[in-house]
Design an enzyme around this catalytic site. Structure first.
Site, short mmCIF file in Angstrom:
data_model
loop_
_atom_site.label_atom_id
_atom_site.label_comp_id
_atom_site.label_asym_id
_atom_site.label_seq_id
_atom_site.Cartn_x
_atom_site.Cartn_y
_atom_site.Cartn_z
N GLY A 16 0.92 -1.10 -0.07
CA GLY A 16 -0.06 -0.03 -0.13
C GLY A 16 0.88 1.30 -0.23
O GLY A 16 1.65 1.23 0.58
N VAL A 29 17.99 8.24 -3.92
CA VAL A 29 18.35 8.54 -4.91
C VAL A 29 19.53 9.41 -4.57
O VAL A 29 20.81 9.47 -5.28
CB VAL A 29 17.45 9.04 -6.07
CG1 VAL A 29 18.16 9.60 -7.32
CG2 VAL A 29 16.63 7.83 -6.40
N ARG A 77 1.00 -5.21 -5.04
CA ARG A 77 1.35 -6.18 -4.09
C ARG A 77 1.50 -7.50 -5.25
O ARG A 77 0.68 -7.82 -5.75
CB ARG A 77 0.15 -6.48 -3.19
CG ARG A 77 -0.07 -5.62 -2.25
CD ARG A 77 -1.05 -5.82 -1.15
NE ARG A 77 -1.04 -4.93 0.12
CZ ARG A 77 -1.96 -3.50 -0.09
NH1 ARG A 77 -2.94 -3.59 -0.93
NH2 ARG A 77 -1.87 -2.88 1.07
N ASP A 108 5.41 -4.71 6.22
CA ASP A 108 5.92 -6.05 6.49
C ASP A 108 6.07 -7.06 5.26
O ASP A 108 6.75 -7.83 5.01
CB ASP A 108 5.31 -6.86 7.72
CG ASP A 108 3.75 -6.74 7.46
OD1 ASP A 108 3.32 -6.28 6.48
OD2 ASP A 108 3.04 -7.18 8.62
N THR A 130 4.22 2.70 6.04
CA THR A 130 2.89 2.33 5.81
C THR A 130 2.23 3.07 6.89
O THR A 130 2.63 3.48 7.91
CB THR A 130 2.64 0.72 6.43
OG1 THR A 130 1.34 0.64 6.66
CG2 THR A 130 3.71 0.34 7.57
N ASP A 132 -0.17 2.27 8.71
CA ASP A 132 -0.84 1.62 9.69
C ASP A 132 0.39 1.77 10.97
O ASP A 132 -0.23 1.38 12.06
CB ASP A 132 -0.81 -0.07 9.32
CG ASP A 132 -1.83 -0.40 8.29
OD1 ASP A 132 -2.54 0.62 7.88
OD2 ASP A 132 -1.92 -1.38 7.70
N ASP A 134 2.62 -0.33 11.96
CA ASP A 134 2.67 -1.67 12.61
C ASP A 134 3.98 -2.41 12.42
O ASP A 134 3.84 -3.52 12.47
CB ASP A 134 1.30 -2.33 12.07
CG ASP A 134 1.52 -2.77 10.40
OD1 ASP A 134 2.18 -1.95 9.82
OD2 ASP A 134 0.74 -3.32 9.81
N ARG A 176 -5.85 -3.14 9.09
CA ARG A 176 -6.66 -4.16 8.91
C ARG A 176 -6.30 -4.93 10.31
O ARG A 176 -7.10 -5.58 10.75
CB ARG A 176 -6.27 -4.77 7.60
CG ARG A 176 -7.00 -5.87 7.04
CD ARG A 176 -6.92 -6.63 6.00
NE ARG A 176 -5.65 -5.80 5.01
CZ ARG A 176 -5.65 -5.60 3.57
NH1 ARG A 176 -6.74 -6.00 2.98
NH2 ARG A 176 -4.64 -5.35 3.01
N HIS A 221 -23.30 15.08 21.52
CA HIS A 221 -22.98 14.48 20.20
C HIS A 221 -21.76 13.48 20.49
O HIS A 221 -21.03 13.74 21.55
CB HIS A 221 -22.41 15.63 19.24
CG HIS A 221 -21.48 16.23 19.71
ND1 HIS A 221 -20.14 16.08 19.19
CD2 HIS A 221 -21.51 17.30 20.28
CE1 HIS A 221 -19.07 16.77 19.66
NE2 HIS A 221 -19.99 17.61 20.47
N GLN A 257 -6.95 8.39 3.39
CA GLN A 257 -6.09 8.53 4.26
C GLN A 257 -4.97 7.98 3.90
O GLN A 257 -3.79 8.37 4.49
CB GLN A 257 -6.49 7.21 5.14
CG GLN A 257 -7.84 7.71 6.04
CD GLN A 257 -8.31 6.06 6.81
OE1 GLN A 257 -7.77 5.93 7.84
NE2 GLN A 257 -9.17 5.35 6.01
O1 F6P Z 1 -1.47 -1.34 5.06
C1 F6P Z 1 -1.95 -0.25 4.82
C2 F6P Z 1 -3.66 -0.28 4.39
O2 F6P Z 1 -4.02 0.77 3.99
C3 F6P Z 1 -4.23 -0.95 5.29
O3 F6P Z 1 -4.46 -0.14 6.53
C4 F6P Z 1 -5.36 -1.39 4.72
O4 F6P Z 1 -6.06 -2.27 5.42
C5 F6P Z 1 -5.01 -1.83 3.28
O5 F6P Z 1 -3.53 -1.22 3.25
C6 F6P Z 1 -5.95 -1.50 2.01
O6 F6P Z 1 -5.26 -2.36 1.15
P1 F6P Z 1 -5.58 -1.82 -0.34
O7 F6P Z 1 -5.00 -0.81 -1.13
O8 F6P Z 1 -5.44 -3.18 -1.23
O9 F6P Z 1 -7.31 -1.48 -0.51
#
Ligand code: F6P
Length: 325
Positions: A16, A29, A77, A108, A130, A132, A134, A176, A221, A257
């Site tokens: 991603g 570079v 990917r 990863d 990433t 995430d 993570d 995810r 709210h 995002q």
């Molecule tokens: O790993 C980054 C991420 O944005 C995750 O948060 C999300 O689940 C996934 O990639 C979405 O992937 P795609 O681009 O295949 O929709």
């Protein structure tokens, strides 16, 4: 047998995309060029490596990209790279082109590819990127800070309308397998409740009860942040509205995002890590991930990095809920 020629590197972005990938490419570079090396940009991640889709990069190839989201090298990917045949095809390409080091910018999944390529004698260095956040060996990954700020901006807008209507918003943010983004978005937006894959949650206790309690204190709210890995925001919103009779609207922030200009923090991190990756290759290192801890740059063997588990900050999670109650 390791490739011996050592003056030609390649760089690819994989998995991603994340804001800051371009800044990492630029830094790698420019560092390679400053050291008198040739560097090639590989298109579409490992797929491009297998297909020998690469172009020599010069100073101008990375001009005017530090501020741009996405990746000028494109990304993918690669399913093919999961097979030994795919890896072998990429090794042949690297040998044929005289590539003696590959910088892999990604998460990863991308590092697994870099590990497999390193094992076949093509030195690789991973750069954690990433939204995430993570990757356990690195306190921050490139793109996370920008995504966090994007979420906050969008939720601030939602809050305006939610407040005007006395509504509840149920918002899904990316992640995810990880609640890192959700937790910090929830902290920074004063969420009523945060739902993440790392912490078991009860609809009654963690949503209904919290809405009830804050409502009794005068709040009109509400905001529920849900990590993508838990999902189900449509159903959740419906159930909340049915039971509480508070008008409730779901929102999935989605791929917005992942876009946009990288924040100052991501630009700086990407520049430091992109530079560090090339310097490691120059020192003869391979099969490692560069990382940041505090203000220090570090590096770890890829396998070790992949086996590390990012601990979810339960204290922060509890504190966040305490102060918004
Ligand atoms: O790993 C980054 C991420 O944005 C995750 O948060 C999300 O689940 C996934 O990639 C979405 O992937 P795609 O681009 O295949 O929709």
């Amino acid at each position: 047998m390791a490739i011996t020629q050592d003056k030609k590197y390649a760089i690819l972005t994989s998995g991603g995309d994340a804001p800051g990938m371009n800044a990492a490419i630029r830094a790698a570079v420019r560092t390679a060029l400053a050291n008198g090396l040739e560097i090639y940009g590989v298109k579409y991640g490992f797929n491009g490596l297998i297909k020998n889709e690469m172009e020599k990069m010069d100073r101008g190839s990375v001009s005017d990209i530090i501020h741009r989201g996405g990746t000028v090298l494109y990304t993918a990917r690669s399913k093919r790279f999961h097979s030994q045949e795919g890896v072998q095809e990429a090794v042949e390409v690297c040998r044929g082109q005289g590539i003696s080091g590959v910088i892999v910018v990604g998460g990863d999944g991308s590092f697994r590819g870099a590990r497999d390529l390193s094992a076949c004698g093509v030195p690789c260095i991973g750069v954690p990127c990433t939204i995430d956040n993570d990757i356990a060996c690195s306190e921050y990954t490139i793109g996370y800070d920008t995504a966090l700020n994007t979420c906050i901006q969008m939720i601030d807008k939602l809050r305006d309308t939610s407040q005007s209507h006395d509504r509840c918003s149920v918002v899904e943010v990316m992640g995810r397998h990880s609640g890192q983004l959700a937790l910090n978005v929830g902290l920074a937006t004063g969420a009523t409740s945060i739902v993440v894959p790392e912490v078991p949650f009860s609809f009654e206790r963690d949503i209904l009860q919290r809405i009830k309690e804050t409502s009794a204190k005068g709040k009109r709210h509400f905001l529920i942040i849900v990590a993508e890995g838990v999902g189900g925001v449509m159903d959740l919103a419906k159930r909340i509205e049915e039971i509480t009779e508070i008008e409730t609207r779901p929102a999935i922030l989605g791929h917005v995002q992942r876009g946009g200009p990288p924040s100052a923090r991501d630009r700086a991190l990407a520049s430091r890590l992109g530079n560090a990756a090339v310097e490691l290759l120059l020192k003869g290192e391979s099969n490692r991930v560069v990382a940041v801890q505090g203000s220090q740059l570090e590096h770890y063997p890829i396998e070790q990095a992949l086996n590390m588990i990012k601990t979810f900050d339960l204290n922060l999670y509890k504190m966040t809920h305490m102060i918004s109650n």
